[in-house]
Design an enzyme around this catalytic site. Structure first.
Site, PDB file in Angstrom:
ATOM      1  N   GLY A 106     -35.011  68.242  -7.187  1.00 35.13           N
ATOM      2  CA  GLY A 106     -35.813  67.089  -7.613  1.00 35.13           C
ATOM      3  C   GLY A 106     -35.275  65.765  -7.096  1.00 35.13           C
ATOM      4  O   GLY A 106     -36.028  64.790  -6.976  1.00 35.13           O
ATOM      5  N   GLU A 143     -36.580  65.492  -3.652  1.00 34.89           N
ATOM      6  CA  GLU A 143     -38.030  65.269  -3.801  1.00 34.89           C
ATOM      7  C   GLU A 143     -38.319  63.820  -4.219  1.00 34.89           C
ATOM      8  O   GLU A 143     -39.289  63.216  -3.760  1.00 34.89           O
ATOM      9  CB  GLU A 143     -38.591  66.277  -4.816  1.00 34.89           C
ATOM     10  CG  GLU A 143     -38.549  67.703  -4.259  1.00 34.89           C
ATOM     11  CD  GLU A 143     -38.760  68.784  -5.312  1.00 34.89           C
ATOM     12  OE1 GLU A 143     -38.049  68.743  -6.349  1.00 34.89           O
ATOM     13  OE2 GLU A 143     -39.615  69.660  -5.126  1.00 34.89           O
ATOM     14  N   ALA A 194     -33.619  68.454 -10.857  1.00 40.59           N
ATOM     15  CA  ALA A 194     -34.111  68.510 -12.229  1.00 40.59           C
ATOM     16  C   ALA A 194     -32.973  69.091 -13.071  1.00 40.59           C
ATOM     17  O   ALA A 194     -32.117  69.818 -12.556  1.00 40.59           O
ATOM     18  CB  ALA A 194     -35.341  69.389 -12.296  1.00 40.59           C
ATOM     19  N   GLU A 244     -33.501  75.337  -4.874  1.00 37.49           N
ATOM     20  CA  GLU A 244     -34.181  76.030  -5.973  1.00 37.49           C
ATOM     21  C   GLU A 244     -34.168  77.549  -5.833  1.00 37.49           C
ATOM     22  O   GLU A 244     -34.105  78.276  -6.822  1.00 37.49           O
ATOM     23  CB  GLU A 244     -35.641  75.545  -6.086  1.00 37.49           C
ATOM     24  CG  GLU A 244     -35.792  74.145  -6.655  1.00 37.49           C
ATOM     25  CD  GLU A 244     -35.673  73.036  -5.627  1.00 37.49           C
ATOM     26  OE1 GLU A 244     -35.278  73.326  -4.473  1.00 37.49           O
ATOM     27  OE2 GLU A 244     -35.975  71.891  -5.974  1.00 37.49           O
TER      28      GLU A 244
HETATM   29  N1  CAA Z   1     -28.855  69.946 -13.856  1.00 38.61           N
HETATM   30  C1  CAA Z   1     -28.024  69.853 -14.902  1.00 38.61           C
HETATM   31  N2  CAA Z   1     -26.704  69.595 -14.781  1.00 38.61           N
HETATM   32  C2  CAA Z   1     -26.209  69.439 -13.551  1.00 38.61           C
HETATM   33  C3  CAA Z   1     -27.018  69.538 -12.404  1.00 38.61           C
HETATM   34  C4  CAA Z   1     -28.409  69.789 -12.579  1.00 38.61           C
HETATM   35  N3  CAA Z   1     -29.281  69.854 -11.562  1.00 38.61           N
HETATM   36  N4  CAA Z   1     -26.244  69.355 -11.323  1.00 38.61           N
HETATM   37  C5  CAA Z   1     -24.991  69.145 -11.774  1.00 38.61           C
HETATM   38  N5  CAA Z   1     -24.967  69.201 -13.117  1.00 38.61           N
HETATM   39  C6  CAA Z   1     -23.819  69.029 -14.002  1.00 38.61           C
HETATM   40  C7  CAA Z   1     -22.914  70.259 -14.003  1.00 38.61           C
HETATM   41  O1  CAA Z   1     -23.417  71.244 -14.851  1.00 38.61           O
HETATM   42  C8  CAA Z   1     -21.604  69.654 -14.460  1.00 38.61           C
HETATM   43  O2  CAA Z   1     -21.669  69.477 -15.850  1.00 38.61           O
HETATM   44  P1  CAA Z   1     -20.338  69.768 -16.766  1.00 38.61           P
HETATM   45  O3  CAA Z   1     -19.299  68.793 -16.257  1.00 38.61           O
HETATM   46  O4  CAA Z   1     -20.806  69.478 -18.150  1.00 38.61           O
HETATM   47  O5  CAA Z   1     -19.954  71.184 -16.496  1.00 38.61           O
HETATM   48  C9  CAA Z   1     -21.616  68.262 -13.833  1.00 38.61           C
HETATM   49  O6  CAA Z   1     -22.996  67.980 -13.520  1.00 38.61           O
HETATM   50  C10 CAA Z   1     -20.830  68.187 -12.543  1.00 38.61           C
HETATM   51  O7  CAA Z   1     -21.307  69.214 -11.692  1.00 38.61           O
HETATM   52  P2  CAA Z   1     -20.335  70.294 -11.004  1.00 38.61           P
HETATM   53  O8  CAA Z   1     -19.132  70.550 -11.836  1.00 38.61           O
HETATM   54  O9  CAA Z   1     -21.186  71.473 -10.610  1.00 38.61           O
HETATM   55  O10 CAA Z   1     -19.882  69.470  -9.696  1.00 38.61           O
HETATM   56  P3  CAA Z   1     -19.438  70.048  -8.297  1.00 38.61           P
HETATM   57  O11 CAA Z   1     -18.848  68.915  -7.538  1.00 38.61           O
HETATM   58  O12 CAA Z   1     -18.615  71.273  -8.450  1.00 38.61           O
HETATM   59  O13 CAA Z   1     -20.806  70.501  -7.574  1.00 38.61           O
HETATM   60  C11 CAA Z   1     -23.124  70.268  -6.963  1.00 38.61           C
HETATM   61  C12 CAA Z   1     -21.803  69.548  -7.265  1.00 38.61           C
HETATM   62  C13 CAA Z   1     -22.976  71.072  -5.666  1.00 38.61           C
HETATM   63  C14 CAA Z   1     -24.188  69.211  -6.774  1.00 38.61           C
HETATM   64  C15 CAA Z   1     -23.473  71.223  -8.120  1.00 38.61           C
HETATM   65  O14 CAA Z   1     -23.384  70.502  -9.334  1.00 38.61           O
HETATM   66  C16 CAA Z   1     -24.836  71.838  -8.038  1.00 38.61           C
HETATM   67  O15 CAA Z   1     -25.059  72.753  -7.258  1.00 38.61           O
HETATM   68  N6  CAA Z   1     -25.790  71.333  -8.872  1.00 38.61           N
HETATM   69  C17 CAA Z   1     -27.092  71.904  -9.004  1.00 38.61           C
HETATM   70  C18 CAA Z   1     -27.960  71.520  -7.844  1.00 38.61           C
HETATM   71  C19 CAA Z   1     -29.324  72.184  -7.967  1.00 38.61           C
HETATM   72  O16 CAA Z   1     -29.448  73.390  -7.996  1.00 38.61           O
HETATM   73  N7  CAA Z   1     -30.395  71.342  -7.997  1.00 38.61           N
HETATM   74  C20 CAA Z   1     -31.735  71.809  -8.090  1.00 38.61           C
HETATM   75  C21 CAA Z   1     -32.160  71.893  -9.518  1.00 38.61           C
HETATM   76  S1  CAA Z   1     -33.717  72.713  -9.702  1.00 38.61           S
HETATM   77  C22 CAA Z   1     -34.850  71.525  -9.316  1.00 38.61           C
HETATM   78  O17 CAA Z   1     -34.553  70.396  -9.013  1.00 38.61           O
HETATM   79  C23 CAA Z   1     -36.258  72.025  -9.380  1.00 38.61           C
HETATM   80  C24 CAA Z   1     -37.259  71.098  -8.856  1.00 38.61           C
HETATM   81  O18 CAA Z   1     -37.735  71.163  -7.744  1.00 38.61           O
HETATM   82  C25 CAA Z   1     -37.745  70.087  -9.715  1.00 38.61           C
END
Ligand code: CAA
Length: 260
Positions: A111, A114, A66, A134
């Site tokens: 998400g 999921e 998400a 999460e």
């Molecule tokens: N939401 C919003 N933006 C996201 C995102 C997310 N879930 N995942 C990645 N992005 C964005 C980053 O903010 C970044 O944006 P900018 O270039 O504008 O800074 C861009 O995508 C590229 O990401 P990274 O620079 O972080 O890329 P990376 O290669 O260094 O890392 C990654 C990749 C490990 C996937 C890392 O992006 C990450 O950990 N993302 C978040 C994953 C996460 O926590 N997901 C769960 C979300 S909560 C959820 O989903 C709740 C639920 O159950 C519904």
């Protein structure tokens, strides 16, 4: 249908839906969820579509979760609304008459994992990564992860993933039964379309009854599930496709199903 965050391609009965927000690793924001809700309904209704594939844009991510930027300032009420919407969409995928296949081309986190789990079958690129991170954000999986993950891989493994927030690679996902198959990244869409094509060649009533029996039966005890299966089995004998399928077998020719 006006799609800004999703791409839709329909070829020979197979719809490919691509989540297309590569700048945010295809994270699901509210607009994307709204489009997905409409599209899942449309896939169910559109007689041109027999099977749907969901994938992510680019090579890096399927869906990285998400959208965290969207969620950061949400109130509990807004968070509940978003979760309920996702639950509606994912239940819509599960309850759709059409089979859905996830083609997981990269990160499937939160998400994203999921969403993949709501699909009927999961294909993964060797480079795909899965996780429910999460807990690292101070929340819990909210799009069905706490419910579908233990049903798919068992309680212990699900809790290990959910409580550590750690990612696993595609091989581990295959080993624990989170994905059906892994293939080379360059072959993921072709292989998934090949599988979709095999399914699309069957008659729609039989596909729908098979899916209904498995999805709904999983919520029943074995005796009720078998009774339910017997009812659906009986229903299949009311279709022209049953007559055609059996006649074709006995006449040693391919069946020409008419979806009725
Ligand atoms: N939401 C919003 N933006 C996201 C995102 C997310 N879930 N995942 C990645 N992005 C964005 C980053 O903010 C970044 O944006 P900018 O270039 O504008 O800074 C861009 O995508 C590229 O990401 P990274 O620079 O972080 O890329 P990376 O290669 O260094 O890392 C990654 C990749 C490990 C996937 C890392 O992006 C990450 O950990 N993302 C978040 C994953 C996460 O926590 N997901 C769960 C979300 S909560 C959820 O989903 C709740 C639920 O159950 C519904």
């Amino acid at each position: 249908m006006n799609l800004e965050n999703l791409l839709l391609e329909i070829v020979e009965g197979v719809a490919t839906v691509t989540v297309n927000r590569p700048g945010a690793l295809n994270a699901l924001n509210l607009a994307t969820l709204a489009e997905l809700e409409d599209l899942v309904g449309e896939i169910g209704r559109n007689p041109e579509i027999r099977v749907a594939i969901i994938t992510g844009s680019g090579t890096k991510a399927f869906v990285a979760g998400a959208d965290i930027a969207t969620m950061r300032d949400m109130s509990p009420m807004e968070a509940r609304e978003m979760a309920l919407r996702a639950h509606r969409i994912f239940a819509g995928i599960e309850r759709s008459a059409k089979p859905f296949i996830a083609a997981v081309n990269g990160y499937a986190l939160g998400g994203g994992c999921e969403l993949a789990m709501a699909c009927d079958i999961r294909m993964a690129a060797e480079t795909a990564k899965f996780g429910q991170p999460e807990v690292n954000l101070g929340i819990l999986p909210g799009f069905g992860g706490t419910q579908r993950l233990p049903r798919l891989i068992g309680k212990g493994r699900a809790l290990e993933l959910i409580l550590t927030g750690e990612m696993i690679d595609a091989r581990e996902a295959l080993r624990i039964g989170l994905v059906n198959r892994i293939v080379a990244p360059g072959e993921l869409l072709d292989e998934t379309r090949l599988l979709a094509g095999k399914i699309a060649a069957k008659g729609l009533p039989a596909l729908q009854l098979c899916k209904q029996a498995v999805i709904n039966g999983l919520e029943m005890d074995i005796a009720r599930g078998c009774a339910y299966e017997a009812e659906l089995f009986a229903n299949s004998f009311a279709t022209a496709d049953q007559k055609e399928g059996m006649a074709a077998f006995l006449e040693k020719r391919p069946a020409a199903f008419r979806d009725c």
